[in-house]
Design an enzyme around this catalytic site. Structure first.
Site, PDB file in Angstrom:
ATOM      1  CE1 TYR A 154      -4.072   2.003   0.706  1.00  0.00           C
ATOM      2  CE2 TYR A 154      -2.684   3.149   2.297  1.00  0.00           C
ATOM      3  CZ  TYR A 154      -3.847   3.070   1.551  1.00  0.00           C
ATOM      4  OH  TYR A 154      -4.797   4.053   1.666  1.00  0.00           O
ATOM      5  CE  LYS A 158      -3.790   5.055  -1.446  1.00  0.00           C
ATOM      6  NZ  LYS A 158      -4.809   5.502  -2.423  1.00  0.00           N
TER       7      LYS A 158
END
Length: 253
Positions: A154, A158
């Protein structure tokens, strides 16, 4: 297209959470909104809510990581609402684990939705934006882009969204298209509630811990992110591009 015509916004991952908050805000700003998520039926209640309030909305189901589904979805939006000139790439999933426990499928799934999805949606919508000589792309990053234990996939995705945003700004700026990113901190959503359950912590306890770490002494709401999106998507934000705005209740490097 003249500026007095209604802008059309596409918000991915809009069936709930931040995406739903953004859809409501952009609709209240006077835009027609496409509420897009994996399950079209999950988008219908929000689309009906916006329509009942006097707005224009369309529920759209699509897997943002699938090129054919994305092309079909964006084409449908253009046909039923008008040229999509505002895009909010919000769709995301989490598959948290420490790296020694994380398998390839968990890595690939997160990259597919966040990065591949943003790429495909932007590629499809920019064709309309460049033709209209107006466009606003808003990408959802996260404070996790700075690193977060148990989120190597993640966090990487991002952080990638930020580089993606800056390059879009460079490539599309001469066509009147801006690209900016918003990096939320702890936001009260169904996803963070599910995270609390997964790690065995009460949601109220998790919110308390998060608020204690925030300079403003509270957690964020989807509306906090929606306010920021509203600015980036506005007519007046045409000289603001390639930026990453941390909406996290405190300073971030």
């Amino acid at each position: 297209m003249t500026t007095n015509q209604q802008r059309v916004a596409v918000i991915t991952g809009a069936a709930r959470g931040i995406g739903a908050g953004v859809a409501r805000r952009l609709a209240s700003d006077g835009m027609a909104v496409a509420v897009l998520d994996l399950d079209e039926s999950a988008c219908v209640p929000l689309a009906e809510e916006i329509t009942a309030a006097g707005g224009r909305a369309l529920a759209v189901g699509a897997d943002v990581s699938d090129p054919e589904q994305v092309e079909a979805a964006v084409r449908r939006v253009a046909e039923e609402l008008g040229a999509p000139t505002v895009l909010v790439n919000n769709a995301g999933i989490i598959r948290d684990n420490l790296i020694f426990k994380m398998d390839v499928a968990d890595w690939d799934a997160v990259m597919a939705v966040h990065l591949r999805g943003a790429f495909l949606m932007t590629k499809a919508c920019q064709a309309y934006m460049t033709q209209e000589k107006f466009g606003r792309v808003v990408n959802l990053s996260s404070t996790s882009a700075q690193g977060n234990r148990g989120q190597v996939n993640y966090s990487a995705a991002k952080a990638g969204m930020q580089g993606f945003t800056k390059t879009l700004a460079i490539e599309l700026g001469k066509f009147g298209v801006t690209a900016n990113a918003i990096a939320p901190g702890f936001i009260e959503t169904e996803m963070t509630e599910e995270t609390a359950a997964r790690i065995g912590v009460g949601f109220d306890d998790l919110k308390k811990m998060a608020s204690e770490q925030a300079a403003v002494a509270r957690t964020g709401k989807p509306e906090d992110i929606a306010h920021a999106v509203s600015f980036f998507a506005s007519e007046g934000a045409g000289f603001t591009t390639g930026q990453v705005l941390y909406v996290a209740g405190g300073p971030c490097d």
